[in-house]
Every structure is written in C-alpha cells, then in structure tokens.
Write an enzyme that holds these catalytic residues in place. Structure first.
Site, PDB file in Angstrom:
ATOM      1  N   SER A   1       2.379   8.080  -1.173  1.00 29.35           N
ATOM      2  CA  SER A   1       2.206   9.713  -0.399  1.00 29.35           C
ATOM      3  C   SER A   1       3.759  10.255  -0.983  1.00 29.35           C
ATOM      4  O   SER A   1       4.162  10.297  -1.856  1.00 29.35           O
ATOM      5  CB  SER A   1       2.941   9.281   1.191  1.00 29.35           C
ATOM      6  OG  SER A   1       2.341  10.755   1.678  1.00 29.35           O
TER       7      SER A   1
ATOM      8  N   ARG B   1       4.088  13.280  16.367  1.00 33.47           N
ATOM      9  CA  ARG B   1       3.628  12.174  15.754  1.00 33.47           C
ATOM     10  C   ARG B   1       1.528  12.051  15.538  1.00 33.47           C
ATOM     11  O   ARG B   1       1.731  11.928  14.957  1.00 33.47           O
ATOM     12  CB  ARG B   1       3.553  10.828  16.227  1.00 33.47           C
ATOM     13  CG  ARG B   1       3.642   9.260  15.699  1.00 33.47           C
ATOM     14  CD  ARG B   1       3.810   9.283  14.542  1.00 33.47           C
ATOM     15  NE  ARG B   1       3.923   7.844  14.000  1.00 33.47           N
ATOM     16  CZ  ARG B   1       4.064   7.435  13.253  1.00 33.47           C
ATOM     17  NH1 ARG B   1       4.465   8.546  11.779  1.00 33.47           N
ATOM     18  NH2 ARG B   1       3.633   5.761  12.595  1.00 33.47           N
TER      19      ARG B   1
ATOM     20  N   ASP C   1      -9.642   8.891   1.854  1.00 32.75           N
ATOM     21  CA  ASP C   1      -7.877  10.264   2.336  1.00 32.75           C
ATOM     22  C   ASP C   1      -8.218  11.859   2.084  1.00 32.75           C
ATOM     23  O   ASP C   1      -8.270  12.211   0.931  1.00 32.75           O
ATOM     24  CB  ASP C   1      -6.994   9.654   0.773  1.00 32.75           C
ATOM     25  CG  ASP C   1      -5.433  10.267   0.715  1.00 32.75           C
ATOM     26  OD1 ASP C   1      -5.421  10.679   1.963  1.00 32.75           O
ATOM     27  OD2 ASP C   1      -4.343   9.845   0.822  1.00 32.75           O
TER      28      ASP C   1
ATOM     29  N   HIS D   1      -5.382   7.887   4.573  1.00 32.32           N
ATOM     30  CA  HIS D   1      -4.327   7.942   3.332  1.00 32.32           C
ATOM     31  C   HIS D   1      -3.569   6.946   4.163  1.00 32.32           C
ATOM     32  O   HIS D   1      -2.737   6.543   3.157  1.00 32.32           O
ATOM     33  CB  HIS D   1      -3.400   9.306   4.739  1.00 32.32           C
ATOM     34  CG  HIS D   1      -2.798   9.035   3.560  1.00 32.32           C
ATOM     35  ND1 HIS D   1      -2.013   9.650   2.157  1.00 32.32           N
ATOM     36  CD2 HIS D   1      -0.844   9.347   4.287  1.00 32.32           C
ATOM     37  CE1 HIS D   1      -1.297  10.295   2.141  1.00 32.32           C
ATOM     38  NE2 HIS D   1      -0.067   9.492   2.803  1.00 32.32           N
ATOM     39  N   ASP D   2      -3.986   6.096   4.844  1.00 34.81           N
ATOM     40  CA  ASP D   2      -3.077   4.685   5.636  1.00 34.81           C
ATOM     41  C   ASP D   2      -3.487   3.865   4.676  1.00 34.81           C
ATOM     42  O   ASP D   2      -2.586   2.698   4.562  1.00 34.81           O
ATOM     43  CB  ASP D   2      -3.335   4.207   6.825  1.00 34.81           C
ATOM     44  CG  ASP D   2      -2.221   5.037   8.116  1.00 34.81           C
ATOM     45  OD1 ASP D   2      -2.128   5.889   7.377  1.00 34.81           O
ATOM     46  OD2 ASP D   2      -2.459   4.616   9.369  1.00 34.81           O
TER      47      ASP D   2
END
Lengths: 382, 382
Positions: free
Chosen positions: B157, B227, B322, B355-356
């Site tokens: 990232s 968040r 992602d 994405h994680d």
C-alpha cells in the site's frame, strides 16, 4: 431558470398535500395516527384509470420528479429526463403520480412534523418506516386517486425496491414493475456505508439525540459527511476520474489540508449544500429502510419463492459501472424471477456514471426504457 | 499472549530510538531542525552489510512489524506473517529494518512531538511530509546503520509507494523494490475517501484546529469515522459478505438506529479502538502523503520516463479483489516498468480479502513472495 419551458417538459407543476386521517400501522408495530403525503401528478388520468404510473423516489428524493415549480426554478424535477411528453414515461399516454414518502423531509409527514400525541416535533420518536410501509401508504394514495391498478410502478435504487415490493404486497394492483439500478437486498458493504453515514450524523454534537430542532441546532457536520461518503458510492471510480482526475484547484501542491484537489472541493460543496436542506432524522430513516429491505427473508432467503406471489411483468435495468448496486445484484433478481416463472426483461446498460447513471439520459438507457414503456402504453390504449 | 514463542517468530524484540541532529528539509520547503526515528531490526547484518531489507509501513502502520515486545503481547507485529525464519522475508538470511515514519504517532518525531522552536507540541504546525521525504529520512537511517545499499525495500500500500520512490530517489542504493497492493498514484475516488476521513477529523469540535492536546481533548468521533470509512475500503464486498453477511446481533430487526447488523458493531468497534490509539494530525498527514504521491508528475505524467532512473529489479504484487488499489493500477505500473526496460516480475494473487490481502498469508501470495525473496537472498550469499 428556463426563459421558456422546453417543449418536452411537463411544464409548470404544483405539489398538493393529501391528508390521510386513518391510522397506519407500521412494520415496527407502531402506528401513525394520521399523516400527510405530498404529491405531484403529470398527465391526465384516463376514463378507466388504467394509465397511472407511480414514481418511487430514492434516498434523498422527493415528489418533485418532473417539470418546474415556477419560471424561476433553476432546475426541473429530479427525473425530468425520463418523465414528459415523448420521454420514456410519456405524459401523452400516462398519468404519472410522484410522492414524497412517509418519513421524508419535503412535506410528507416525517420526523420534523408535529406529533399529535405530544404537540412537538416527532424527531427521534418518528417510527422507523420500511419499504413495505411505504407501499402500504402508496396503496392508500392509489385508493384516494381512484387508481385500482397501476399500469406501472417505477423506481431507481431505493425506488426500485418499492417497485419490487409492490409486486409482492399488491400483486393484483400492478401490471408492470420497473426496477432500475436496484438490488433485492443490501450487502454487508452497503450496510457498512450506511452505518458510517448514520454514525457521522448521530455523533455530531449538534444532533442532540435527534432533538436538534428543539435545540435550534442542525447536525450540519454529520449530514455533510454522510452526503460526502454517499456521493462517492453514487459515482464510479472512472467517472470521478474523468470529471476530476487529480486536477488541482491551483498550480501546485499547497502542503496543507484545505481542499486543493478539485474532487475535494466538489465533495465539500455537495456535502454543504445537502446539509442545508436535508433533515438528519430522515436520513437515518431512509438508510434504515434500505438496510431492512429483504423480501426473501420471510421465505427462508429464497427470493424465487417470494417472487411466486408476483403477477406483474418486470423490467430490470442495471448499469455497468454501478458498484453500489452492481449488475450482478440485478442479475440475481432476474434469475429469481425466471426461477419463479415471472415475465422479465433485463438489460445491463453500458454507462460510465456509476449508480447515478439511472438519473442520466444516455441513449441506450432511454431507448430501452422507452421501448418497454411504449409497450405498457399500448396495453393501456388497447 | 503466546505461552511460548512460535518457532518461526523473530522472538522478543525491542524498538530503539535513533536521534538525527541534522536538519531535514522537506518537499514543502520547511525543515525539521532534528528528529527521532523509532526502529526495530530482526536478523543479523552480514559483514559487508549486503543483506539488509527495509520494511516500509502503510497508513496506520509503525515500526513493530514482527515478533513480540513481551510475552504478554496479545498479537505479534503487523507483518509477522511475512517476516521471520523461513518466512518470505527470511531472517535467517536478511537483516530486516522496520521504522515508524516521520510524522507518525508511534515514537518517531511527529505532530505530537515537542517543537523545539516553540517548546510545545507541533500539532497542526508539523509540516506535511511526503513519500519522498520519508525516503530521504530512511536513507539517513541507512547511513546510520552502515547500509550503503538495501538488498530490498519492501512495502504494501503506502509502503509500496516508498519502495517505488526508493528506486527513483536512490537508484544506486537499492537492488530490489517489492511493491505490494500499491499504485503509482491515487485516483480521484481514492482522494475522495481520504478527504471524507480528513473532513470527519477536522470537523470534530474536539479537533480544535489540530491543537486538541493543548485542550486536553481527542477528536475521537472524527478518528472513529475516518477509520470506519477507511476500513470499508480495505475489505472487499465479498469478504465483508462472507464475514458478516446480513447477520443480526439479535433475532429480529429492532427498528432503530443502534448497531444491529454484525457489520455495524464490527465497524464501530474498529473505529473506537483506533480512535483511542491513533493521533489525528498523523492521520491527516498520512492521507496527504498518499494523495500527493505521483512520481510521474515531474515527468509530464509519463511514468515510464520517471522509471528510466531506476536501476533495481522489481516485484509487483496485486490482489484480485482489492478495489482500493486494483490490479489494474499495478498493471499500469508494470507496463511503465517494461516500457522503461526495467526488470520486473508481476503476479496478481487471487484472494478474496480486498486490499487487506497484503497482510494475510494466503499460500499463493506466500509462495510467490518467498520465491522472489529467495532469489534476493541467493544474490546476497553469492
């Protein structure tokens, strides 16, 4: 402001408020003792009341779907591109009914209305209203207008959910359901975005547990954030890229946190404008109606089983770059309709505008929509 | 808390703080008169200092990438799955350096540090730091550690952006750049999500224009919302669906606005936990570093032209689901590398985690990463 009204406009229109004195019991168990619905109509109801089309609005929509309220109005109703003489929902053939839903903030009874029980604004005491409840209230509206059966019920996004629910709640009172850019139920990601929006509103100190009116306050920050995050989900990555790219408002980076990319100031502007006009409690209510909608739920999560109740024909439309309610969600719905042996036409429209594409009159969308509605009109006239 | 340390763990580790007394002039034109960097290292530096690997962290990351700070620590470092004996970044071969970047909130000099000019916390006066600035500070760190050239610089990232920038800023000081789940620059949609997060923070009344420390306040609501919205973009629609679906916390709808879907309470929990530990000014800074990163910009938006400066070899990895930094963005980068005649290996890893996924040790990811790093290790030993 138009100098003169465009020839394909429904022209100057006026909303009317209809009062419903009978109590309406809602899915949550509470009842509204009575309520108002604000309505606009376009076109003429024919002698046997067989040409009526109901327009259902989405999250931030309202009754003003077409035409102008005055010659000073800058923009026409929110779906003017699709409603009018010669347009897909052709007012030369149809009597079009558009309302502000219960719980709304554009004149129909909602959280900002006076609660007859307490004499003060409902605020957070306004009950949670579901898509099913809206359809019930719309059926009473149909009764009032002398419409036994809609030629079609039409809606995009949350509006499409109402069209779908009509086919299930009142199968004999609807001949066609047009479900555009919608979904048979939200995904976890959809709910998550709604939750962020709600949390933005309820955590704003000006929210006052929903009693901001009594505190002469407006949770503007929360509404602004809710709209900003919502807005991102209405556009596609590609359309945002085309519209804004990485364009800066000035020549070079300013190395700060003020809006300096075009997309930042655009979002802030959208959020600010929205926060000045929309009611926070209504926003909560509308997002919850989205979350709860799930017609398959009572049928063991078998959507096809739910749809066996329906008697109408369906048009389902999706848009290629809609990532809020993807074409896959519409296909899920279409597959269930086919499994339930319902008549359904489906098209995925290639359009770069994301979820908002249902508001934008691209040629293939207009052609498909017009072709279907022409058939509906021919049935009326037959 | 582990009863005993797993055999493939780097074990108990301790961060150290390195002070840099020389001023560092930043891209914004301001200079930091001096600064600290908090660093962890794993493995042993070899005699000719040719086996060093730099780990660059992402938005909310820090120096604690692997191992445990104590036997009481509940979880190991954030990339423990990839760093350790026998893992892709194998500490039997490599000397691994992991730092908290400048502007961070885990011990390195950042907005919460004391500004020597004023004697009070920098707060909003802490300058905006860019990826380029980080790489400059990391080069000084390499000097301090006696590392003339990194065997590899590795990051996911925002960390991948730093690995890429290393190849451009210090082409002679890096042999391999590993760029995972990253992008050569943000899209308008990426910037838009960052802007929502920033606006959530700066519009929180407890933000006090960034001087919340002096007001004994913490903009918790803003951090929480930032968040929550960030978290949605880290997961895929499918993985959220698999993890939470439409599961309710209780049997039936409660017809209210409290968290009742599992995904709502999960997001709130994530947001709350984050708001208790992360610094708001650092969050602004990190998102701005993301927005500004655009190595092609100075080269007439010609990424290939920018990349002709690079001398290292590249591994680029992307993940199929992602949607924050899609495989298409990695492919854009790879194409430019090929056009610039750089050596590049690329794999799109099929993984459902969005994405994680770069944090989750799925087999194909681990195999690909390990194969590449083994080659890097063989070059070191050769």
């Amino acid at each position: 402001m138009p100098d003169s009204l465009p020839p394909d406009s429904v022209g100057l229109v006026q909303p009317q408020t209809l009062h419903f004195p009978e109590p309406l019991t809602l899915a949550c168990g509470q009842a509204l003792p009575n309520y108002d619905l604000v309505v606009e109509t376009y076109g003429e109801l024919n002698a046997d009341a067989s040409n009526a089309v109901l327009i259902c609005h989405a999250l931030s929509g309202h009754h003003h779907a077409a035409g102008f309220h005055s010659m000073d109005e800058r923009k026409p109703g929110w779906w003017d591109s699709c409603i009018g003489p010669g347009k897909p929902i052709d007012t030369n053939h149809f009597f079009v009914v558009s309302l502000n839903n219960l719980g709304g903030c554009h004149g129909s009874t909602g959280p900002a209305s006076i609660n007859p029980d307490s004499g003060r604004a409902y605020g957070p005491d306004f009950p949670v209203v579901t898509v099913k409840d809206w359809v019930e209230s719309q059926a009473r509206l149909a009764d009032r207008l002398g419409i036994q059966q809609w030629a079609a019920v039409v809606g995009g996004s949350l509006g499409g959910m109402q069209a779908l629910q009509w086919s299930l709640s009142f199968p004999e009172r609807i001949r066609h359901a047009v479900v555009i850019a919608s979904t048979p139920r939200l995904t976890a990601q959809n709910i998550a975005f709604n939750e962020v929006a709600r949390k933005a509103i309820t955590s704003d100190p000006d929210f006052h547990d929903g009693r901001y009116c009594e505190h002469d306050a407006v949770p503007r920050r929360g509404l602004m954030l809710a709209r900003m995050v919502g807005h991102i989900t209405y556009l596609s990555d590609a359309s945002m890229g085309e519209k804004f790219g990485r364009e800066l408002r000035e020549e070079a980076y300013k190395f700060g946190y003020d809006a300096e990319f075009q997309v930042e100031s655009y979002l802030r502007y959208q959020g600010e404008r929205f926060s000045e006009t929309f009611d926070a409690n209504t926003y909560l209510l509308m997002t919850r109606a989205l979350d709860y909608f799930d017609p398959a739920f009572e049928y063991g999560n078998d959507l096809a089983k739910a749809l066996t109740q329906a008697r109408c024909e369906f048009l389902v439309l999706s848009f290629s770059t809609d990532w809020r309610f993807t074409p896959a969600r519409s296909e899920e719905l279409v597959k269930a309709m086919i499994a339930a042996r319902r008549k359904v036409s489906y098209a995925e429209i290639d359009a770069p505008w994301g979820h908002d594409a249902f508001l934008i009159p691209t040629p293939r969308y207009m052609d498909t929509f017009t072709a279907y509605m022409s058939r509906v009109a021919r049935e009326v006239n037959a």
